[in-house]
Design an enzyme around this catalytic site. Structure first.
Site, mmCIF file in Angstrom:
data_model
loop_
_atom_site.group_PDB
_atom_site.id
_atom_site.type_symbol
_atom_site.label_atom_id
_atom_site.label_comp_id
_atom_site.label_asym_id
_atom_site.label_seq_id
_atom_site.Cartn_x
_atom_site.Cartn_y
_atom_site.Cartn_z
ATOM 1 N N HIS A 172 0.767 -1.223 -0.120
ATOM 2 C CA HIS A 172 0.041 0.059 0.015
ATOM 3 C C HIS A 172 0.861 1.315 0.051
ATOM 4 O O HIS A 172 0.387 2.297 -0.455
ATOM 5 C CB HIS A 172 -0.989 0.069 1.301
ATOM 6 C CG HIS A 172 -2.184 0.940 1.217
ATOM 7 N ND1 HIS A 172 -2.156 1.930 0.180
ATOM 8 C CD2 HIS A 172 -3.542 0.735 1.756
ATOM 9 C CE1 HIS A 172 -3.445 2.393 0.295
ATOM 10 N NE2 HIS A 172 -4.322 1.885 1.333
ATOM 11 N N ASP A 387 -10.869 -4.268 -18.015
ATOM 12 C CA ASP A 387 -11.327 -5.072 -19.327
ATOM 13 C C ASP A 387 -9.870 -5.505 -19.973
ATOM 14 O O ASP A 387 -9.313 -4.733 -20.552
ATOM 15 C CB ASP A 387 -12.364 -4.524 -20.406
ATOM 16 C CG ASP A 387 -12.521 -5.609 -21.605
ATOM 17 O OD1 ASP A 387 -12.150 -6.600 -21.418
ATOM 18 O OD2 ASP A 387 -13.460 -4.924 -22.357
#
Length: 464
Positions: A172, A387
């Protein structure tokens, strides 16, 4: 709802390191003074589920026909790392606990896997907690540290139906949700045949570096030192994960619990106030003790000038709302809404400058976690839009709630369409078993039509 009783087997090949497809610079890059604070020194998992049923889309069909998602994504990673080469490096710690990326080009960790399960077996509505999550994003021994370890772990698991699962574990300190989506968007574009990302990465972490000399101008009570005198942190051996859905009907019901002048508040403010109040009732703290609600605030547009497009570092703050447990639980919901609004509105350009200065002066402290709840809104981050050539994700976003250095503190707001076709927000929650039961009861009472405020206060007080 996904069945937590679903059990399946995942066969993994040995983990490998994927390096950039072309030579990249060897250099040292400093993280910002927001990136390297203690509260971000952990690994955060996200997960994406994809179908292989593009029968109604001839273009999509031709794109995926005969293609292996493992091979496609493996090659895309190598090419994306040419642009995002710091992810192929390793973190080092300099004096003053300052984190630096040594751009070594060693690569990110990649796992190829197959599961003997179909996507439909997960249920009508994919949502956390996901069964066998530890198999879908395998914690390779020795890979999960903050320093001297891969900064990304990516696992692609083929499913028997032809679909696949893409899981990512991110250090992170390198990026927030928006930064990770930017990298994954680049990965998806390259997987679909693009020669380069549509948005090129920008480092510029110096924009969020402390001033010289550092000068703290805000109270930053989110970093108070709070002692756990009553042992209120959630025991690690008694954790229950559950997700709660808030659609248009549920949010409308919540708004009826506040006075007219607050009904125009944002959905984030309303939902955060509700969750904070219900969770506080569920954990039953001492009525006189302070409880805290941390609201992750994206600051990309708050800088003057704004952060550049392509910036993929951590660009958020932890503004905090504070109340005694008694006042939070006995007052109507509007009380909590006002506190949340005030905390959010405090964050501006100077707030972030002050925060970076605080990190340097105080040694990069962790935000307060005792009697604290934290929420992060990723509804606009774009995980579900990714996608890779097989269409948009069936589910995309955080793999679970409760992640972080202190498990159980954090929840995410995730865009979600339930099995009825209703769009809304999914909130994974992690609590101790008995507290989760109380929390669910409180949430259910809040999304019903409100009763008279005096009666409501008596019910809430009795729950403490």
């Amino acid at each position: 709802m996904a069945s937590s009783s679903l059990v399946f087997t995942v066969r993994r090949r040995e983990a490998e390191l994927i390096t950039p497809a072309k030579p990249t610079p060897y250099e040292f890059k400093y993280l910002s003074d927001i990136d390297d604070q203690e509260g971000l020194r952990f690994q955060i998992p996200v997960i994406q589920f994809y179908r292989n049923d593009n029968d109604d889309d001839d273009e999509a069909c031709s794109m995926v026909a005969g293609r292996d998602p493992v091979d496609v994504i493996r090659k895309a990673i190598a090419n994306a790392l040419v642009f995002y080469y710091p992810f192929a490096g390793r973190l080092r710690e300099a004096p003053g606990r300052k984190l630096i990326v040594e751009c070594t080009g060693e690569g990110v960790m990649f796992i190829e896997a197959d599961a003997d399960v179909c996507l439909d077996h997960f249920g009508d509505a994919l949502q956390p907690p996901f069964p066998c999550l530890e198999e879908l994003i395998f914690d390779v021994p020795g890979s999960g540290g903050v320093l001297n370890c891969p900064l990304l772990l990516i696992q692609v698991t083929r499913l028997m139906c032809g679909g696949f699962i893409l899981a990512v574990r991110l250090n992170h300190t390198m990026s927030d949700a928006q930064g990770l989506v930017q990298f994954m968007t680049a990965l998806a574009e390259i997987a679909r045949g693009a020669p380069s990302p549509s948005v090129l990465p920008v480092w510029q972490r110096h924009v969020l570096t402390s001033r010289d000399p550092p000068h703290v101008t805000f109270a930053h009570r989110e970093y108070d030192v709070v002692q756990d005198t009553k042992n209120t942190l959630i025991p690690l051996d008694d954790m229950v994960h559950r997700s709660f859905f808030f659609g248009r009907k549920e949010v409308a019901a919540l708004r009826k619990h506040v006075p007219p002048h607050l009904r125009t508040c944002s959905t984030f403010e309303m939902l955060t106030a509700c969750l904070w109040k219900c969770r506080t009732i569920a954990i039953s703290p001492d009525p006189e003790e302070e409880v805290r609600m941390i609201c992750i605030a994206n600051v990309r547009g708050k800088f003057r000038p704004p952060l550049p497009a392509g910036f993929y570092g951590n660009a958020f703050a932890f503004p905090v709302a504070i109340s005694t447990a008694e006042k939070l639980c006995q007052n109507p919901l509007g009380y909590a809404v006002e506190l949340v609004k005030k905390a959010k509105n405090e964050v501006n350009d100077e707030y972030m400058r002050s925060l970076a200065d605080l990190m340097v002066i105080k040694g990069r402290p962790h935000f307060a976690v005792v009697r604290t709840y934290l929420v992060s809104d990723v509804t606009r981050a774009g995980f579900g839009e990714l996608d890779f050539g097989w269409g948009k994700a069936v589910y995309g976003g955080p793999a679970k709630g409760g992640v972080g250095a202190i498990p159980g503190v954090a929840s995410f707001y995730i865009p979600f369409r339930n099995s009825k076709g209703e769009d809304g927000i999914l909130v994974p929650v992690c609590l101790a078993g008995p507290a989760m039961e109380k929390f669910a009861v409180q949430i259910e009472s809040m999304i019903r039509e409100p009763v008279q405020s005096e009666t409501s206060s008596k019910l809430i007080t009795s729950a403490l």
